[in-house]
Design a protein around this motif. Structure first.
Motif, mmCIF file in Angstrom:
data_model
loop_
_atom_site.group_PDB
_atom_site.id
_atom_site.type_symbol
_atom_site.label_atom_id
_atom_site.label_comp_id
_atom_site.label_asym_id
_atom_site.label_seq_id
_atom_site.Cartn_x
_atom_site.Cartn_y
_atom_site.Cartn_z
ATOM 1 N N GLN A 81 5.900 -97.899 -40.954
ATOM 2 C CA GLN A 81 6.224 -97.870 -39.525
ATOM 3 C C GLN A 81 6.427 -99.289 -39.002
ATOM 4 O OE1 GLN A 81 3.211 -94.240 -38.861
ATOM 5 N NE2 GLN A 81 3.469 -95.482 -37.063
ATOM 6 N N LEU A 82 5.579 -100.201 -39.504
ATOM 7 C CA LEU A 82 5.673 -101.601 -39.082
ATOM 8 C C LEU A 82 7.018 -102.195 -39.528
ATOM 9 C CD1 LEU A 82 4.178 -104.037 -37.830
ATOM 10 C CD2 LEU A 82 3.198 -104.484 -40.072
ATOM 11 N N TYR A 85 9.674 -100.895 -37.405
ATOM 12 C CA TYR A 85 9.619 -101.541 -36.086
ATOM 13 C C TYR A 85 10.360 -102.882 -36.116
ATOM 14 C CZ TYR A 85 7.618 -104.195 -32.222
ATOM 15 O OH TYR A 85 7.454 -104.990 -31.120
ATOM 16 N N GLN A 144 -2.338 -107.240 -31.007
ATOM 17 C CA GLN A 144 -2.659 -105.835 -30.699
ATOM 18 C C GLN A 144 -3.642 -105.268 -31.710
ATOM 19 O OE1 GLN A 144 1.214 -104.193 -30.795
ATOM 20 N NE2 GLN A 144 1.755 -104.926 -28.749
ATOM 21 N N GLU A 145 -3.428 -105.608 -32.956
ATOM 22 C CA GLU A 145 -4.281 -105.077 -34.014
ATOM 23 C C GLU A 145 -5.705 -105.614 -33.865
ATOM 24 O OE1 GLU A 145 -5.195 -102.511 -36.711
ATOM 25 O OE2 GLU A 145 -3.125 -102.628 -35.951
ATOM 26 N N ALA A 147 -7.053 -106.601 -31.116
ATOM 27 C CA ALA A 147 -7.645 -105.977 -29.926
ATOM 28 C C ALA A 147 -8.103 -104.563 -30.246
ATOM 29 C CB ALA A 147 -6.624 -105.970 -28.790
ATOM 30 N N ARG A 148 -7.278 -103.828 -30.982
ATOM 31 C CA ARG A 148 -7.623 -102.446 -31.333
ATOM 32 C C ARG A 148 -8.905 -102.382 -32.161
ATOM 33 N NH1 ARG A 148 -7.082 -98.573 -35.219
ATOM 34 N NH2 ARG A 148 -6.227 -99.934 -36.803
ATOM 35 N N ASN B 437 -5.760 -101.322 -26.510
ATOM 36 C CA ASN B 437 -4.380 -101.565 -26.924
ATOM 37 C C ASN B 437 -4.068 -100.770 -28.176
ATOM 38 O OD1 ASN B 437 -3.564 -103.365 -24.977
ATOM 39 N ND2 ASN B 437 -4.538 -105.072 -26.020
ATOM 40 N N ILE B 438 -2.921 -100.157 -28.158
ATOM 41 C CA ILE B 438 -2.454 -99.459 -29.347
ATOM 42 C C ILE B 438 -1.293 -100.283 -29.899
ATOM 43 C CG2 ILE B 438 -1.259 -97.353 -30.138
ATOM 44 C CD1 ILE B 438 -4.273 -96.993 -29.572
ATOM 45 N N PRO B 439 -1.301 -100.593 -31.179
ATOM 46 C CA PRO B 439 -0.194 -101.391 -31.727
ATOM 47 C C PRO B 439 1.158 -100.783 -31.403
ATOM 48 C CG PRO B 439 -1.944 -101.211 -33.317
ATOM 49 C CD PRO B 439 -2.320 -100.305 -32.191
ATOM 50 N N VAL B 440 2.097 -101.647 -31.094
ATOM 51 C CA VAL B 440 3.400 -101.240 -30.575
ATOM 52 C C VAL B 440 4.186 -100.367 -31.558
ATOM 53 C CG1 VAL B 440 4.546 -103.360 -31.355
ATOM 54 C CG2 VAL B 440 5.414 -102.173 -29.342
ATOM 55 N N TYR B 441 3.911 -100.497 -32.850
ATOM 56 C CA TYR B 441 4.675 -99.728 -33.842
ATOM 57 C C TYR B 441 4.064 -98.358 -34.132
ATOM 58 C CZ TYR B 441 1.101 -101.461 -37.052
ATOM 59 O OH TYR B 441 -0.093 -101.748 -37.646
ATOM 60 N N TRP B 442 2.946 -98.059 -33.480
ATOM 61 C CA TRP B 442 2.327 -96.743 -33.677
ATOM 62 C C TRP B 442 3.064 -95.686 -32.861
ATOM 63 C CZ3 TRP B 442 -3.681 -96.188 -34.001
ATOM 64 C CH2 TRP B 442 -4.157 -96.992 -35.032
ATOM 65 N N THR B 443 3.061 -94.470 -33.353
ATOM 66 C CA THR B 443 3.613 -93.381 -32.563
ATOM 67 C C THR B 443 2.508 -92.814 -31.667
ATOM 68 O OG1 THR B 443 3.008 -91.732 -34.201
ATOM 69 C CG2 THR B 443 5.188 -92.751 -34.438
ATOM 70 N N ASP B 446 0.074 -91.044 -33.791
ATOM 71 C CA ASP B 446 -0.862 -91.953 -34.468
ATOM 72 C C ASP B 446 -2.048 -92.247 -33.565
ATOM 73 O OD1 ASP B 446 0.662 -92.261 -36.751
ATOM 74 O OD2 ASP B 446 1.701 -94.043 -36.021
#
Lengths: 580, 468
Positions: A81-82, A85, A144-145, A147-148, B437-443, B446
């Motif tokens: 997915q990355l 993207y 983002q990662e 932070a998650r 925050n959810i990574p931008v590439y996640w659906t 996900d």
């Protein structure tokens, strides 16, 4: 570690995802300081990816259920997915992204010794603008990662010589230098790299003569190559002992004495990865060979004009066949120069007492009678000499020793082996079988199936019917009589067709996928059990998976390993020739 | 909850439980029954148990579901292959595989009880075939006759190696087996003397192992007269087992062990409390299945004395999660994880077995339990992958809102046994999640799945989940 995993993902993206209008073509080695002792460079990142992804065996591997499951794991799905993207955001396909961002190569350099060991990764692209967009996107993803995952670490911005740097925790430092992305685990290493970029410094790996020589020796068509500076190892306190004679570790002298001598005289060792028509080859080379090798190491290298090793023997079901040059008599002759005083005394003492357990023969005498060419064979033998099946199948194996005085050597060895067998009969019942096969006398021993042997709870002894025979100047000792018979056929044919012939390399070993798959097939039940217990899959799936795995081993073809001492170079090659 | 056994009426304790207004048949009791008599319940087992009532549910557990014969046929060749390879590591994985996927979990649970009772370790036996042979013996008699089991275990190759019976010869008797037979297998300390052990050891002489079987050599056996527990005669091993089981203390000892396993580790048993169980054992000629039925059906079993008064053993902890999630994980990695948690099947730490109770928990094992929970539920751990995915489970049962999912996981794993405060925190988890925050590439899917997995993990890391 998680952070590095994510950054690794971004880099894999890069490796999987260049502007034809190149703006800043360069060599990534220019940004690695000349203090480095080791570097590896991928010359053609796209070519490497294509070589791997187009490979039919890798494609077959991906059809295995266990691999398929791993491929569809959460982490790999997210990686895909990355990548998708990045492709979408950059508006390019993954291979094009690789070309633009890493088209000039990827290099990793390090300095041996300091702790932590500094690692410097330079990804040299052709498109600075694209690299900056990629880096921005990558940084956002990392933020983002982090932070998650509720990580305390956050990317911190800094500056060095006017170039923006990014730091995450203590172990990640990165910057974009022109069209190169530079990453290190040590801030100072990053700064040194950026200094080289800003000052257009000359003190980089690309300007090190040693490295340039390594690059030439490694071949230009390599997908990737490496260089290791040996000069520092020659003098480093931890490693200098390796290159001295006599050395304390006698096993090193006997097994790899010649190789260590060449390494001790060479300024570097280089390695390279090549794509071949039917597989891959890895070569390790050094710029020194037999010239300059001290005479006491003659055990490892044949005299000029003599073959390096005898041809390989390939009986049915062969799994491994090895042929090498090792003149064992020279170890005895040169013992005073090869071994330290204490070991020398022990060795001579051993030789004096050896008559007691070598049926009246001295160890040194046997070494003198033995020749310099030896061969080893391991084979899966589907036919069994016994009715009783052992709990675990052990493949048959044999050693074939060329002798200087065949008659005398055979006589002495026969006496030793017969005495050993006689001694064994005090523990287990053995039957002696003397058999005339063609023109040769095979002597073998068989275990009595009607006699019990308590310590052998798994009946493993029924894997063996030890046998020996002399064929011309070749003395054969085999774990089974069946393999011994086959070797007699092969050696008899060889003596007629190519007596005394050989090949240039001093070590030649082949591993055969066909024999390996036959052997593995004999363990089907174990593989089946492992598949079910590891994956909790239904019986039918486990059976299918085991079948696929055996077929895959067969497709692996042959792995060839060769070592050759040239006059002024040494080459060690591993070549995987896949079955079409 | 009382901690004094003398305050419990033994007659009431072992009478069959019948639902009342005060003590209704509810999901808590179904969950309790499945934790003790199985390795935790699936959602459908909880629902079916609730509907069927105690009697039918207990009968179902005692009989097991259909398909045991086919399951045995499926796992037998695996055991044979493990025995041939003498692979002790795979042997433990094999048993876990059986525990996870058997249609008769109670049988495996009681086999585990007997494994801890006879506590034979492959660390000394070093023969996977012998260990699996002993497993078969324990399973065959797990719900059968204690008498048969004790007689057969005396001639079991794994036990013969473990307690040195195979080395015990006339004139050189080894006392290990005789000692443990009395101390740990049948009577308990205080019910025999050292002389009894020495004399009994002579009776067990003459046995050797040949081709994986016990063989008796009369010439190596001490056939002279012995006096054991006041019985005089030319006894052999089988006679000693018989004499032990004739002792008054024997049924109390065995019933006491079962009480600790099925009822309570914290409320000790007394002779008076165990008397009806001991009587049942003696009257039924040591029919263990009847004893198990009596205990599982009893008032005491469904009372606060028993409810969540045990610390989950690692096997119960891990299998409870996998079964609850209806996962299909591999047993090899699980066996390794359980070893780290302190329960290495086929390798108990001593002749006394695992200590159990609070000994299961310390700072390190608690952390490892949390890590294992994360490994099961995150779907990111390469050992278990997506094979026990909470997101798949909530989808299967149609749970969509955060409240539904919280309630579902709390009922499935804890039958609601959590303080209100914990419930509120879980209910607010979604609000917190939205702020993350959810990574931008996640659906979107996900993110939703990740939320479910985190929620499930939070439920499984509640302190209450450590209790059985």
């Amino acid at each position: 570690m998680r952070l590095f995993r994510y950054l690794g993902s971004c880099l894999i993206c890069l490796a999987l995802v260049s502007d034809l209008q190149a703006t800043n073509a360069s060599d990534p080695l220019l940004l690695i300081p000349d203090q480095a002792d080791f570097c590896v460079k991928i010359e053609q990142p796209r070519g490497l990816v294509e070589a791997l992804t187009d490979n039919s065996v890798i494609k077959q591997l991906l059809t295995l259920e266990a691999v398929r499951e791993a491929y569809s794991s959460t982490n790999l799905r997210r990686l895909n997915q990355l990548i998708a993207y990045f492709e979408k955001e950059l508006g390019l396909g993954r291979l094009e992204i690789i070309d633009r961002l890493a088209g000039e190569g990827i290099a990793l350099g390090t300095k041996l010794g300091p702790k932590p060991m500094p690692l410097l990764l330079v990804i040299q692209g052709k498109d600075e603008q694209l690299l900056r967009r990629f880096s921005k996107l990558g940084l956002e993803v990392v933020e983002q990662e982090l932070a998650r995952r509720e990580s305390k670490d956050r990317p911190q911005k800094g500056k060095h010589r006017g170039i923006e740097t990014i730091h995450i925790g203590k172990g990640f430092h990165a910057a974009v230098a022109g069209s190169a992305l530079v990453i290190s685990n040590v801030e100072k290493a990053l700064q040194m790299s950026l200094d080289l970029y800003v000052d257009k410094g000359k003190k980089n790996l690309a300007n090190v003569e040693n490295v340039a020589d390594a690059r030439k020796l490694a071949d230009t068509g390599a997908l990737a190559w490496m260089w290791l500076n040996l000069n520092n190892l020659h003098t480093a306190s931890e490693t200098k002992e390796l290159f001295r004679l006599p050395r304390n570790d006698a096993a090193q002298t006997v097994l790899v004495g010649g190789l260590l001598d060449v390494a001790g005289r060479s300024p570097f060792v280089c390695g390279s990865l090549h794509r071949q028509e039917q597989g891959f080859a890895v070569r390790l080379r050094m710029p020194n060979g037999r010239e300059g090798m001290p005479s006491e190491l003659a055990a490892h290298v044949p005299p000029a004009g003599q073959p390096g090793s005898r041809p390989l023997l390939e009986p049915r079901g062969v799994m491994l066949s090895s042929s090498y040059y090792l003149d064992v008599s020279k170890f005895w002759e040169q013992r005073a120069k090869l071994f330290p005083e204490k070991q020398l005394k022990t060795l001579e003492e051993f030789d004096k007492n050896s008559q007691q357990f070598l049926a009246g023969n001295r160890f040194s005498k046997l070494l003198g009678l033995a020749g310099a060419y030896q061969r080893i064979v391991v084979a899966h033998q589907p036919t069994r000499a016994y009715q009783t099946a052992p709990a675990q199948a052990i493949p048959a194996f044999a050693a074939i020793i060329e002798t200087r005085q065949p008659e005398e050597f055979s006589k002495k060895m026969e006496a030793i082996l017969r005495a050993t067998a006689l001694l064994a009969t005090t523990q287990v019942k053995l039957k002696l079988v003397e058999e005339k096969y063609k023109d040769f006398q095979i002597i073998s021993y068989r275990f009595r199936e009607d006699a019990k042997f308590k310590p052998d709870t798994g009946n493993l002894r029924f894997n063996f019917s030890p046998a020996f025979v002399t064929v011309g100047n070749q003395f054969v000792v085999s774990s089974t009589s069946e393999l011994c018979h086959e070797l007699v056929d092969l050696l008899a044919k060889e003596s007629k067709e190519s007596a005394g012939k050989g090949v240039a390399c001093t070590v030649k070993t082949q591993l055969y996928g066909s024999g390996g798959s036959e052997f593995v097939a004999a363990f089907k039940d174990r593989l089946f059990t492992t598949a079910i217990l590891d994956q909790a899959i239904p019986t039918e799936s486990a059976e299918e998976q085991v079948g696929q795995f055996i077929a895959l081993i067969q497709r692996l073809g042959v792995l060839r390993i060769e070592a050759a001492y040239g006059a002024r170079d040494f080459c060690y090659e591993l070549r995987l020739e896949l079955k079409p | 909850v009382t901690d004094k056994p003398e305050t419990i009426d033994p007659h009431w304790a072992w009478e069959a439980y019948e639902p009342t207004d005060k003590s209704p048949w509810n999901i808590k009791k179904v969950g309790h029954l499945y934790r003790r008599a199985s390795f935790g319940a699936t959602w459908s087992e909880l629902e079916a148990g609730l509907k069927a009532g105690p009697e039918k549910t207990i009968a179902r557990l005692l009989a097991g579901a259909a398909g045991l014969e086919a399951f045995d046929k499926h796992t037998a060749p695996l055991a044979k292959s493990i025995s041939l390879a003498n692979n002790g590591q795979q042997a433990r994985a094999w048993w876990l595989y059986r525990m996870l996927y058997t249609p008769h979990p109670l049988l495996e649970k009681l086999t585990l009880f007997w494994h801890n009772h006879f506590a034979t370790s492959n660390a000394k036996v070093n023969n996977a075939g012998y260990m699996l042979g002993q497993y078969e013996l324990l399973k065959r008699n797990a719900l059968g006759s204690v008498r048969t089991l004790l007689q057969e275990i005396s001639k079991d190759p794994a036990m013969m190696v473990w307690l040195d019976t195979s080395l015990s010869k006339k004139g050189m008797p080894n006392e290990n087996y005789a000692r443990e037979l009395m101390e740990l297998f049948s009577l308990g300390i205080g019910n025999y003397t050292e002389t009894d052990i020495r004399e009994a050891a002579r009776a067990f002489t003459g046995w050797e192992i040949e081709d994986g079987r016990a063989v008796f050599y009369k010439a190596k056996h001490d056939d002279a007269e012995k006096t054991v527990l006041n019985h005089k005669g030319n006894w052999e091993g089988a006679d000693i087992v018989r004499i032990c089981l004739e002792q008054e203390s024997a049924p109390y000892f065995i019933a006491g062990k079962l009480y600790r396993f099925l009822v309570s580790e914290t409320v000790p048993s007394s002779k008076e409390l165990l008397a009806p169980l001991a009587l049942e054992l003696r009257n039924s000629d040591y029919d263990f299945g009847r004893l198990v039925r009596k205990v599982l059906s009893s008032n005491l079993f469904f009372s606060p004395v028993a409810y969540r008064t045990r610390v989950k053993a690692p096997v119960d902890f891990a299998l409870g999660i996998v079964r609850g999630l209806e996962g299909r994980i591999g047993a090899t990695a699980l066996a390794q994880a359980l070893e780290e948690l302190g329960q290495n099947l086929f390798y108990p730490p001593s002749v006394k077995g695992w200590d159990g109770g609070q000994a299961w928990l310390n700072g390190q094992t608690l952390l490892l339990r949390q890590n294992l929970t994360l490994a099961f539920t995150s779907t990111e751990d390469q050992r278990f992958g997506r094979r026990a995915d909470p997101a798949v489970l909530v989808h299967k049962y149609g749970k969509r809102s955060n409240a539904d999912m919280v309630d579902f996981f709390l009922q499935l794993f804890l039958q609601g046994d959590v303080p209100q405060e914990s419930c509120s925190k879980l209910m607010n988890y979604e609000l917190d999640a939205d702020r993350r925050n959810i990574p931008v590439y996640w659906t979107e899917q996900d993110a939703a799945d990740q939320h479910v997995r985190s929620l499930c993990r939070l439920v499984l890391t509640l302190p209450e989940f450590q209790l059985d």
